[in-house]
Design a protein around this motif. Structure first.
Motif, mmCIF file in Angstrom:
data_model
loop_
_atom_site.group_PDB
_atom_site.id
_atom_site.type_symbol
_atom_site.label_atom_id
_atom_site.label_comp_id
_atom_site.label_asym_id
_atom_site.label_seq_id
_atom_site.Cartn_x
_atom_site.Cartn_y
_atom_site.Cartn_z
ATOM 1 N N THR A 91 0.869 -1.200 -0.338
ATOM 2 C CA THR A 91 0.054 0.252 0.525
ATOM 3 C C THR A 91 0.847 1.666 -0.224
ATOM 4 O OG1 THR A 91 -1.837 -1.274 1.280
ATOM 5 C CG2 THR A 91 -1.898 1.028 1.497
ATOM 6 N N TYR A 92 0.193 2.401 -0.811
ATOM 7 C CA TYR A 92 0.986 3.668 -0.783
ATOM 8 C C TYR A 92 2.554 3.365 -2.013
ATOM 9 C CZ TYR A 92 -2.220 4.870 2.913
ATOM 10 O OH TYR A 92 -3.831 4.610 3.875
ATOM 11 N N SER A 93 2.504 3.085 -3.118
ATOM 12 C CA SER A 93 3.403 2.515 -3.708
ATOM 13 C C SER A 93 3.178 2.980 -5.356
ATOM 14 C CB SER A 93 4.173 1.297 -3.236
ATOM 15 O OG SER A 93 3.343 0.214 -4.146
ATOM 16 N N HIS A 94 4.198 3.110 -5.834
ATOM 17 C CA HIS A 94 4.097 3.883 -7.137
ATOM 18 C C HIS A 94 5.508 3.114 -8.019
ATOM 19 C CE1 HIS A 94 2.123 6.442 -10.785
ATOM 20 N NE2 HIS A 94 2.552 5.167 -10.728
ATOM 21 N N PRO A 95 6.048 1.803 -7.809
ATOM 22 C CA PRO A 95 7.422 2.271 -8.369
ATOM 23 C C PRO A 95 7.111 1.772 -10.115
ATOM 24 C CG PRO A 95 6.843 0.164 -7.361
ATOM 25 C CD PRO A 95 5.297 1.025 -6.825
ATOM 26 N N GLY A 96 8.304 1.545 -10.522
ATOM 27 C CA GLY A 96 8.538 1.297 -12.421
ATOM 28 C C GLY A 96 9.284 2.322 -12.632
ATOM 29 N N VAL A 97 8.647 2.748 -14.099
ATOM 30 C CA VAL A 97 9.285 3.477 -14.248
ATOM 31 C C VAL A 97 9.606 4.604 -14.513
ATOM 32 C CG1 VAL A 97 10.102 1.992 -16.153
ATOM 33 C CG2 VAL A 97 8.321 3.775 -16.714
ATOM 34 N N ALA A 98 10.461 5.954 -15.394
ATOM 35 C CA ALA A 98 10.284 7.354 -14.800
ATOM 36 C C ALA A 98 10.632 7.711 -15.854
ATOM 37 C CB ALA A 98 11.285 7.756 -13.389
ATOM 38 N N LEU A 99 10.569 9.194 -16.418
ATOM 39 C CA LEU A 99 10.914 9.610 -18.090
ATOM 40 C C LEU A 99 11.233 11.156 -16.777
ATOM 41 C CD1 LEU A 99 11.415 10.067 -20.900
ATOM 42 C CD2 LEU A 99 9.201 10.489 -20.993
ATOM 43 N N TRP A 100 12.613 11.643 -16.895
ATOM 44 C CA TRP A 100 12.695 12.314 -16.303
ATOM 45 C C TRP A 100 14.019 13.299 -16.448
ATOM 46 C CZ3 TRP A 100 16.288 12.639 -11.417
ATOM 47 C CH2 TRP A 100 17.261 11.822 -11.862
ATOM 48 N N LEU A 101 14.158 15.104 -16.093
ATOM 49 C CA LEU A 101 14.839 16.015 -16.723
ATOM 50 C C LEU A 101 15.782 16.426 -15.154
ATOM 51 C CD1 LEU A 101 16.427 17.607 -18.461
ATOM 52 C CD2 LEU A 101 14.734 19.099 -17.107
ATOM 53 N N ASP A 102 15.228 16.491 -13.783
ATOM 54 C CA ASP A 102 15.364 16.600 -12.652
ATOM 55 C C ASP A 102 14.854 16.513 -11.773
ATOM 56 O OD1 ASP A 102 13.984 18.783 -12.461
ATOM 57 O OD2 ASP A 102 15.826 19.682 -13.472
ATOM 58 N N ARG A 103 14.739 16.751 -10.504
ATOM 59 C CA ARG A 103 13.609 15.624 -9.148
ATOM 60 C C ARG A 103 12.372 17.149 -9.501
ATOM 61 N NH1 ARG A 103 14.378 11.114 -6.032
ATOM 62 N NH2 ARG A 103 16.494 10.749 -6.796
ATOM 63 N N ASP A 104 12.599 17.878 -9.849
ATOM 64 C CA ASP A 104 11.609 19.097 -10.128
ATOM 65 C C ASP A 104 10.335 18.418 -11.580
ATOM 66 O OD1 ASP A 104 11.495 20.009 -7.600
ATOM 67 O OD2 ASP A 104 12.923 21.386 -8.599
ATOM 68 N N ASN A 105 10.796 17.655 -11.978
ATOM 69 C CA ASN A 105 10.811 17.265 -13.397
ATOM 70 C C ASN A 105 10.459 16.010 -13.931
ATOM 71 O OD1 ASN A 105 9.571 19.856 -14.720
ATOM 72 N ND2 ASN A 105 11.942 20.488 -14.176
ATOM 73 N N VAL A 106 9.367 15.084 -13.686
ATOM 74 C CA VAL A 106 9.263 13.065 -13.915
ATOM 75 C C VAL A 106 8.106 13.300 -14.200
ATOM 76 C CG1 VAL A 106 9.359 13.324 -11.254
ATOM 77 C CG2 VAL A 106 9.846 11.871 -12.813
ATOM 78 N N TYR A 107 7.536 12.621 -14.985
ATOM 79 C CA TYR A 107 6.742 11.462 -15.436
ATOM 80 C C TYR A 107 7.097 9.763 -15.162
ATOM 81 C CZ TYR A 107 3.890 14.553 -17.837
ATOM 82 O OH TYR A 107 3.311 16.126 -18.395
ATOM 83 N N PHE A 108 6.227 9.608 -13.681
ATOM 84 C CA PHE A 108 6.288 8.217 -13.546
ATOM 85 C C PHE A 108 4.577 7.587 -14.009
ATOM 86 C CE2 PHE A 108 6.776 11.471 -9.433
ATOM 87 C CZ PHE A 108 7.605 10.931 -9.526
ATOM 88 N N TRP A 109 5.518 6.176 -14.374
ATOM 89 C CA TRP A 109 4.937 5.057 -14.947
ATOM 90 C C TRP A 109 4.802 3.752 -14.441
ATOM 91 C CZ3 TRP A 109 1.196 2.959 -17.101
ATOM 92 C CH2 TRP A 109 0.771 2.146 -18.504
ATOM 93 N N GLY A 110 3.979 2.800 -13.756
ATOM 94 C CA GLY A 110 3.879 1.792 -13.481
ATOM 95 C C GLY A 110 2.876 1.505 -12.130
ATOM 96 N N ARG A 111 3.066 0.865 -11.575
ATOM 97 C CA ARG A 111 2.036 -0.644 -10.846
ATOM 98 C C ARG A 111 1.558 1.180 -9.341
ATOM 99 N NH1 ARG A 111 -0.381 -5.218 -9.828
ATOM 100 N NH2 ARG A 111 -1.976 -5.081 -7.657
ATOM 101 N N LEU A 112 0.554 1.365 -9.633
ATOM 102 C CA LEU A 112 0.409 1.992 -7.894
ATOM 103 C C LEU A 112 -0.954 1.524 -7.168
ATOM 104 C CD1 LEU A 112 -0.208 5.926 -8.395
ATOM 105 C CD2 LEU A 112 -2.140 4.715 -7.114
ATOM 106 N N TYR A 113 -0.873 1.973 -6.026
ATOM 107 C CA TYR A 113 -1.558 1.012 -5.662
ATOM 108 C C TYR A 113 -1.999 1.910 -3.851
ATOM 109 C CZ TYR A 113 -3.798 -2.519 -2.099
ATOM 110 O OH TYR A 113 -4.239 -3.225 -1.197
ATOM 111 N N ASP A 114 -3.177 2.009 -3.474
ATOM 112 C CA ASP A 114 -3.146 2.928 -2.262
ATOM 113 C C ASP A 114 -4.486 2.317 -1.908
ATOM 114 O OD1 ASP A 114 -5.069 4.354 -3.473
ATOM 115 O OD2 ASP A 114 -3.998 6.325 -3.871
ATOM 116 N N THR A 115 -5.233 2.756 -1.252
ATOM 117 C CA THR A 115 -6.252 2.919 -0.042
ATOM 118 C C THR A 115 -7.481 2.451 -1.699
ATOM 119 O OG1 THR A 115 -6.784 4.981 0.203
ATOM 120 C CG2 THR A 115 -5.590 2.861 1.787
ATOM 121 N N THR A 116 -7.271 3.604 -2.775
ATOM 122 C CA THR A 116 -8.838 3.301 -4.060
ATOM 123 C C THR A 116 -8.350 3.457 -4.625
ATOM 124 O OG1 THR A 116 -7.935 5.702 -3.632
ATOM 125 C CG2 THR A 116 -9.706 5.536 -2.371
ATOM 126 N N ARG A 117 -6.735 3.934 -5.306
ATOM 127 C CA ARG A 117 -6.180 3.234 -6.304
ATOM 128 C C ARG A 117 -4.907 1.534 -6.859
ATOM 129 N NH1 ARG A 117 -3.420 8.519 -7.500
ATOM 130 N NH2 ARG A 117 -2.315 8.260 -5.708
#
Length: 218
Positions: A91-117
């Motif tokens: 619960t409360y995780s979203h690991p996977g791949v990232a398309l990014w420039l720096d820590r302020d500019n990033v897209y996350f793509w992968g399996r997300l799991y929390d209490t509603t998603r």
């Protein structure tokens, strides 16, 4: 990798890929950032581990803790792919791949799991401003193959459940920044459980649109 892979990904993709066959992380391919957690190459996989007590979130402001291993993107159009192995989804995780420039500019793509998603999701931070639920699905298959395809200024977030047939979850015409890295990361928020995730057969190749086809005559 399979027993007969002979580590051809590194040579085939000119150090833009890795089948993790030698249990030694290649510094000529990967750059590592580990504010928390560890990234190792072991048992012919790239393994990202974050202990339960660590917050490995990556969001806006100063929340920039998720460990990540990255490959520099080539110029022009490309397609990046990786296999995400079966792992214990916490619960409360979203690991996977990232398309990014720096820590302020990033897209996350992968399996997300929390209490509603629960599914494959794209989320983003652009100019240090975060947005969730950019693209959503209820796909929970593991292992899962994830990829990103760039054509012009558009980026498609692609996936496959078998490594052969690929589908696009969504295409974004402009990211809001120009990424220069493709990364594998271990994002989790909260301190309820440890995260361990393994990746295999990561690579980036030049992409031609349309892809060339081969025909066999009579």
């Amino acid at each position: 990798p399979g027993a007969s892979s002979a580590s051809n990904i590194k040579s085939t993709f000119n150090n833009k890929g890795d089948d993790f066959n030698d249990d030694s992380l290649d510094g000529d391919i990967w750059s590592i950032s580990t504010p928390v957690g560890t990234i190792t190459e072991i048992n012919q996989k790239l393994k990202i581990s974050v202990e339960a007590s660590s917050d490995a979130n990556w969001w806006q402001g100063t929340i920039e803790y998720a460990p990540i291993a990255s490959i520099v993107l080539p110029s022009g159009d490309f397609e990046a792919r990786v296999r995400v192995e079966t792992y214990t989804v916490i619960t409360y995780s979203h690991p996977g791949v990232a398309l990014w420039l720096d820590r302020d500019n990033v897209y996350f793509w992968g399996r997300l799991y929390d209490t509603t998603r629960n599914g494959l999701y794209v989320e983003r931070v652009v100019g240090d401003t975060a947005a969730n639920n950019v693209c959503t699905s209820n796909i929970t298959t593991l292992p899962i193959y994830l990829g990103i395809r760039k054509v012009g200024t558009s980026y498609s977030f692609i996936y496959s459940t078998d490594g052969n047939t690929w589908n696009s979850l969504c295409t974004i015409s402009s990211l809001g920044f120009t990424p220069d890295k493709f990364g594998l990361h271990g994002k989790k928020w909260g301190t309820g459980a440890a995260l361990e995730i393994n990746f295999d057969n990561a690579y980036i190749r030049k992409y031609a649109s349309p892809e060339p086809t081969t025909s066999v005559g009579p």
